[in-house]
Design a protein around this motif. Structure first.
Motif, PDB file in Angstrom:
ATOM      1  N   ALA A 355       0.879  -1.119   0.023  1.00 32.38           N
ATOM      2  CA  ALA A 355       0.116  -0.099   0.061  1.00 32.38           C
ATOM      3  C   ALA A 355       0.916   1.236   0.095  1.00 32.38           C
ATOM      4  N   LYS A 356       2.024   1.147   0.591  1.00 30.80           N
ATOM      5  CA  LYS A 356       2.935   2.326   0.720  1.00 30.80           C
ATOM      6  C   LYS A 356       3.523   2.816  -0.393  1.00 30.80           C
ATOM      7  N   VAL A 357       3.726   1.613  -1.147  1.00 27.47           N
ATOM      8  CA  VAL A 357       4.565   1.533  -2.540  1.00 27.47           C
ATOM      9  C   VAL A 357       3.585   2.408  -3.671  1.00 27.47           C
ATOM     10  N   ARG A 358       2.373   1.976  -3.490  1.00 21.32           N
ATOM     11  CA  ARG A 358       1.361   2.284  -4.324  1.00 21.32           C
ATOM     12  C   ARG A 358       0.846   3.911  -4.114  1.00 21.32           C
ATOM     13  N   GLN A 359       0.949   4.110  -2.790  1.00 22.29           N
ATOM     14  CA  GLN A 359       0.988   5.574  -2.486  1.00 22.29           C
ATOM     15  C   GLN A 359       2.043   6.369  -3.174  1.00 22.29           C
ATOM     16  N   ASP A 360       2.973   6.000  -3.040  1.00 21.59           N
ATOM     17  CA  ASP A 360       4.539   6.328  -3.613  1.00 21.59           C
ATOM     18  C   ASP A 360       3.974   6.937  -4.982  1.00 21.59           C
ATOM     19  N   LEU A 361       3.473   5.812  -5.617  1.00 22.20           N
ATOM     20  CA  LEU A 361       3.033   5.803  -7.118  1.00 22.20           C
ATOM     21  C   LEU A 361       2.514   6.903  -7.484  1.00 22.20           C
ATOM     22  N   LEU A 362       1.313   7.013  -6.662  1.00 27.86           N
ATOM     23  CA  LEU A 362       0.285   8.134  -6.963  1.00 27.86           C
ATOM     24  C   LEU A 362       0.944   9.595  -6.564  1.00 27.86           C
ATOM     25  N   SER A 363       1.520   9.698  -5.370  1.00 31.46           N
ATOM     26  CA  SER A 363       1.980  11.076  -5.246  1.00 31.46           C
ATOM     27  C   SER A 363       3.329  11.569  -5.830  1.00 31.46           C
ATOM     28  N   LYS A 364       4.198  10.570  -6.124  1.00 33.60           N
ATOM     29  CA  LYS A 364       5.461  10.990  -6.886  1.00 33.60           C
ATOM     30  C   LYS A 364       5.388  11.016  -8.422  1.00 33.60           C
ATOM     31  N   TYR A 365       4.310  10.167  -8.880  1.00 31.66           N
ATOM     32  CA  TYR A 365       4.437   9.959 -10.731  1.00 31.66           C
ATOM     33  C   TYR A 365       2.866  10.186 -11.039  1.00 31.66           C
ATOM     34  N   PRO A 366       2.173  11.170 -10.611  1.00 38.12           N
ATOM     35  CA  PRO A 366       0.793  11.162 -10.854  1.00 38.12           C
ATOM     36  C   PRO A 366       0.515  11.174 -12.567  1.00 38.12           C
ATOM     37  N   ASN A 367       1.613  11.372 -13.352  1.00 40.89           N
ATOM     38  CA  ASN A 367       1.220  11.603 -14.713  1.00 40.89           C
ATOM     39  C   ASN A 367       1.913  10.382 -15.493  1.00 40.89           C
ATOM     40  N   ALA A 368       2.494   9.477 -14.622  1.00 38.74           N
ATOM     41  CA  ALA A 368       2.732   8.352 -15.329  1.00 38.74           C
ATOM     42  C   ALA A 368       1.861   7.323 -15.913  1.00 38.74           C
ATOM     43  N   GLU A 369       2.105   6.588 -17.141  1.00 42.38           N
ATOM     44  CA  GLU A 369       1.156   5.688 -17.670  1.00 42.38           C
ATOM     45  C   GLU A 369       0.839   4.779 -16.486  1.00 42.38           C
ATOM     46  N   ALA A 370       1.885   3.952 -15.766  1.00 42.47           N
ATOM     47  CA  ALA A 370       1.739   3.077 -14.966  1.00 42.47           C
ATOM     48  C   ALA A 370       0.647   3.650 -13.870  1.00 42.47           C
ATOM     49  N   THR A 371       0.878   4.754 -13.354  1.00 42.21           N
ATOM     50  CA  THR A 371      -0.382   5.327 -12.419  1.00 42.21           C
ATOM     51  C   THR A 371      -1.670   5.474 -13.137  1.00 42.21           C
ATOM     52  N   ALA A 372      -1.786   5.959 -14.396  1.00 43.46           N
ATOM     53  CA  ALA A 372      -2.971   5.540 -15.113  1.00 43.46           C
ATOM     54  C   ALA A 372      -3.620   4.341 -15.044  1.00 43.46           C
ATOM     55  N   ASP A 373      -2.782   3.398 -15.382  1.00 42.39           N
ATOM     56  CA  ASP A 373      -3.304   1.793 -15.239  1.00 42.39           C
ATOM     57  C   ASP A 373      -3.850   1.369 -13.921  1.00 42.39           C
ATOM     58  N   TYR A 374      -3.004   1.935 -12.991  1.00 38.96           N
ATOM     59  CA  TYR A 374      -3.703   1.657 -11.540  1.00 38.96           C
ATOM     60  C   TYR A 374      -4.727   2.321 -11.168  1.00 38.96           C
ATOM     61  N   ARG A 375      -4.846   3.523 -11.453  1.00 38.91           N
ATOM     62  CA  ARG A 375      -6.182   4.335 -11.044  1.00 38.91           C
ATOM     63  C   ARG A 375      -7.448   3.572 -12.023  1.00 38.91           C
ATOM     64  N   TRP A 376      -7.090   3.097 -13.083  1.00 44.60           N
ATOM     65  CA  TRP A 376      -8.328   2.575 -13.868  1.00 44.60           C
ATOM     66  C   TRP A 376      -8.670   1.242 -13.222  1.00 44.60           C
ATOM     67  N   GLN A 396     -11.501  10.029 -13.067  1.00 45.85           N
ATOM     68  CA  GLN A 396     -11.467  11.246 -13.646  1.00 45.85           C
ATOM     69  C   GLN A 396     -10.038  11.793 -13.816  1.00 45.85           C
ATOM     70  N   PRO A 397      -9.442  11.795 -12.678  1.00 39.91           N
ATOM     71  CA  PRO A 397      -7.947  12.489 -13.025  1.00 39.91           C
ATOM     72  C   PRO A 397      -7.144  11.777 -14.125  1.00 39.91           C
ATOM     73  N   ILE A 398      -7.434  10.757 -14.705  1.00 36.46           N
ATOM     74  CA  ILE A 398      -6.694   9.972 -15.791  1.00 36.46           C
ATOM     75  C   ILE A 398      -6.423  10.860 -16.923  1.00 36.46           C
ATOM     76  N   SER A 399      -7.595  11.321 -17.411  1.00 37.56           N
ATOM     77  CA  SER A 399      -7.255  12.169 -18.484  1.00 37.56           C
ATOM     78  C   SER A 399      -6.884  13.582 -18.565  1.00 37.56           C
ATOM     79  N   THR A 400      -6.753  13.706 -17.306  1.00 31.90           N
ATOM     80  CA  THR A 400      -6.002  15.177 -17.151  1.00 31.90           C
ATOM     81  C   THR A 400      -4.510  15.028 -16.759  1.00 31.90           C
ATOM     82  N   ASN A 401      -4.044  13.903 -16.004  1.00 30.59           N
ATOM     83  CA  ASN A 401      -2.886  13.796 -15.492  1.00 30.59           C
ATOM     84  C   ASN A 401      -1.907  12.900 -16.507  1.00 30.59           C
ATOM     85  N   SER A 402      -2.866  11.972 -17.219  1.00 35.05           N
ATOM     86  CA  SER A 402      -2.086  11.274 -18.272  1.00 35.05           C
ATOM     87  C   SER A 402      -2.622  10.975 -19.504  1.00 35.05           C
TER      88      SER A 402
END
Length: 731
Positions: A355-376, A396-402
């Motif tokens: 969970a901590k790693v995924r939170q790092d993904l969301l906070s440090k790399y909000p625009n990354a493709e991998a983040t978009a996939d996780y959000r979806w 909703q943030p996917i189309s804005t951030n990525s």
């Protein structure tokens, strides 16, 4: 200064000579002659300044058979006004005549043409020599080709002249091999000499270097290694290895790279080649090879790729250590490494760390493709549980951030669908408009256009839609290649254009985006539609920033989209679509998905050709329509049978194209089962629930194709999209 064009009228010019005409008598003094020559030169120079990209009647005739265009070309060629149009017409007429072995008339069309058509002067000389050949004047033919070689020594057209001259004196072939080994005609000579005497390593090396990407060259590479290994330099090993790699001989490539220069890419390919060898591999040796990349070139992009491979090959704890190195040293690859790390931690039941790693993904790399996939993924799980608010919030943030992620169009569309279900009509409309504006080429742009009320056909009525189709009738200027090549291509002189472009690319294995796109255009005009379309599609996978920029610029052009969604067999498609009362763009879209417009391609189970008709299905349909003789490899027969079957599947499902197309892929039995399991009332939800991944992707691809053909070739939809700032591709 260019020589003045030879006037075809009965004009006799000499100092003190009288010119008689019907209306007047003029004494042509030297000053008058000089003045007339100056005026003629002015006309020539004015003609030469014409913009080659302006509208052209001749270019609209370029792809027509000679007999259909002859009269119009004759009219243009007979004009007394100097123009690029007249030059083009004369050149095409000359080539048509040469193809019919009519050398004399061809020579008359070519007479003086070099004075007014400088772009193609070397080819004019080539063709003139051929004209003399056909009129049994070999001395004049040789004289013309020698003039070409002497005057345009560095032109690749000179290689063809040397090829022709060598038939009279083989010393010219020696000259060609020395100067133009990249030219296909000279390569013919090299192959012939190797056939006569195979023990010529210098000639073998020339083919290995200058014909690198053809599978047939592997026999040359094999022979070089077997018989002349000790004579090969590191540079030789490099292009031998690159050639093996380009033709998917990965294990042979890996062995050759070991003797090539020590570069990060070569070391990575040594490891990857060992891993990909078809008869299995030594896992420990592969790991050791990847570690060599990691330690030998620790800051290279190849080191990051090696770490990714090592993580997949290693036990979980060791894999996590490799992923940590990626996260620390390679920011661009860090998001994907974080996702993989979280999955490994889940398997180790270390949920809090995951969970901590995924939170790092969301906070440090909000625009990354991998983040978009996780959000979806989170949004989908929430929607499946009926929590649409959570689903909407995560997606909703996917189309804005990525916005460039592959999942962005889908996420934005479902944001609109969920907003509809939540009673948020304006949010839904905004989401659908966003998809159309930001992802106009996607399947979800079509689904959004339907929701916005556009007249684009829906699943239940698209078969009856008969859209206007505006198909370009002139080839555009390719983005790469010489001006001479570009002119030959636009004239439809395909064999000359293909040969010249191959020679211009020489021994280069890695082409730029524009060069690769131009090469794809040449594949399309040869009917190599599968290769051409796939090559255009793969342009987006270039890693270098400059190439990424070039691709982004290219995809803003109509030429890019026409190449990605071409319209071969247009008349055949239109005929059978009209006979079956099917939307021709739907037929084209299914054909593109099934066979990429290849008449003879076969699936592993035997489905053949354009619409991939199974032999048993073809026989069944042929009996239904009383077609006695047919061949599935014949485009007309294949499309006849395929459209009948597509019409049949529509009739089975009350003209619901979603079910008809799904049945075309998965069969009626599976579709009937899905209809019992899932609600068809919401077709978008039904598509998402299709349990066969292949069929789900097939449905989205076919209707994504349909939408692209509609937006590219239909002026009404192009005009609607223009309101969102998109270029009108139908112009």
């Amino acid at each position: 200064m260019l020589k003045p064009l030879k006037d075809k009228r009965p004009l006799f010019i000499a100092s003190g000579v009288l010119l008689f005409s019907v209306s007047s008598m003029i004494l042509l003094t030297p000053k008058v002659v000089e003045f007339m020559e100056q005026q003629q030169q002015v006309k020539i120079e004015a003609a030469l300044k014409e913009d080659p990209s302006k509208p052209s009647v001749v270019l609209t005739l370029a792809e027509l058979p000679p007999e259909q265009r002859d009269q119009k070309l004759q009219e243009i060629a007979a004009s007394e006004t100097l123009s690029l149009e007249r030059s083009r017409a004369r050149y095409l007429l000359a080539n048509d005549l040469l193809a019919k072995y009519e050398g004399g008339p061809a020579l008359r069309q070519l007479e003086g043409l070099e004075d007014e058509y400088p772009t193609l002067v070397p080819y004019i000389l080539l063709k003139r020599g051929r004209g003399y050949e056909l009129t049994n004047e070999p001395e004049k033919a040789q004289e013309t080709w020698k003039q070409l070689v002497e005057t345009y020594a560095d032109s690749l057209a000179s290689a063809e002249a040397l090829y022709k001259l060598g038939k009279f004196d083989p010393l010219y072939w020696d000259q060609g091999i020395e100067k133009f080994p990249q030219h296909p005609k000279i390569q013919e000579i090299i192959r012939q000499r190797l056939k006569e005497n195979p023990k010529q390593p210098k000639l073998l090396l020339l083919l290995a270097q200058y014909v690198p990407n053809e599978i047939e060259t592997n026999t040359i590479r094999d022979r070089l290694i077997k018989d002349y290994s000790s004579q090969l330099t590191a540079e030789n090993w490099q292009f031998i290895a690159d050639g093996y790699w380009a033709t998917n001989e990965y294990n042979k490539a890996a062995q050759a790279y070991q003797k090539a220069p020590k570069t990060p890419q070569n070391f990575y390919r040594i490891a990857r080649g060992q891993q990909l060898q078809p008869k299995g591999n030594n896992k420990e040796a592969v790991i050791a090879a990847y570690r060599q990349v990691m330690f030998g070139f620790p800051n290279s992009p190849e080191a990051a790729m090696a770490l990714q491979r090592l993580a997949k090959l290693s036990p979980s704890e060791t894999a996590i250590s490799y992923l940590n190195q990626i996260i620390q040293k390679f920011p661009e690859q860090a998001p994907e490494a974080l996702v993989n790390k979280a999955e490994l931690l889940d398997k180790l039941n270390r949920k809090a760390e995951a969970a901590k790693v995924r939170q790092d993904l969301l906070s440090k790399y909000p625009n990354a493709e991998a983040t978009a996939d996780y959000r979806w993924q989170v949004a989908q799980r929430a929607a499946a549980k009926g929590d649409l608010v959570k689903a909407w919030t995560w997606a909703q943030p996917i189309s804005t951030n990525s916005p460039d992620s592959s999942v962005a169009p889908k996420a934005a569309f479902w944001v609109g669908k969920w907003a509809q279900q939540l009673g948020r009509g304006q949010d839904a409309k905004s989401a659908f408009e966003h998809v159309v504006a930001s992802h106009p080429q996607s399947y979800y742009a079509w689904r959004s256009a339907v929701q916005l009320g556009w007249d684009v056909g829906n699943f239940n009525d698209v078969r009856q839609v008969l859209p206007t189709v505006n198909k370009p009738n002139v080839r555009s200027i390719p983005p790469a290649g010489s001006e001479m090549f570009q002119e030959l291509y636009r004239l439809g002189e395909d064999q000359d254009a293909i040969t010249l472009f191959k020679a211009e690319m020489g021994d280069r294995q890695e082409l730029t985006v524009n060069e690769s796109f131009t090469d794809a255009l040449l594949k399309l005009v040869q009917g190599k539609n599968l290769q051409g379309i796939n090559q255009v599609w793969n342009l987006k996978h270039k890693d270098e920033p400059e190439q990424e920029k070039e691709w982004q610029q290219l995809r803003q052009t109509s030429e890019y989209w026409h190449a990605l969604f071409p319209f071969p067999f247009y008349q055949t498609i239109m005929k059978w679509s009209q006979d079956r009362k099917l939307n021709p763009l739907l037929v084209t879209s299914l054909m593109r998905q099934e066979s990429r417009f290849e008449p003879e391609i076969k699936s592993p189970v035997g489905a053949t050709g354009l619409m991939q008709v199974m032999p048993a299905t073809g026989e069944w349909v042929a009996n239904k329509i009383n077609l006695k003789k047919y061949s599935l490899k014949n485009p007309n027969d294949n499309v006849n049978l395929g459209t009948w079957y597509l019409n049949y599947t529509h009739e089975e499902y009350q003209n619901n194209s979603l079910l008809a197309v799904a049945s075309y892929n998965a069969g009626p039995g599976n579709v009937a089962k899905w209809m019992r399991q899932y609600k068809v009332s919401d077709p978008d939800a039904f598509v998402e629930k299709i349990p066969f991944k292949e069929t789900r992707g097939y449905v989205e691809s076919v209707f994504g194709n349909y939408w692209n053909y509609l937006r590219i070739y239909n002026p009404e939809i192009a005009q609607l999209l223009a309101q969102y700032g998109h270029q009108n591709l139908t112009k």
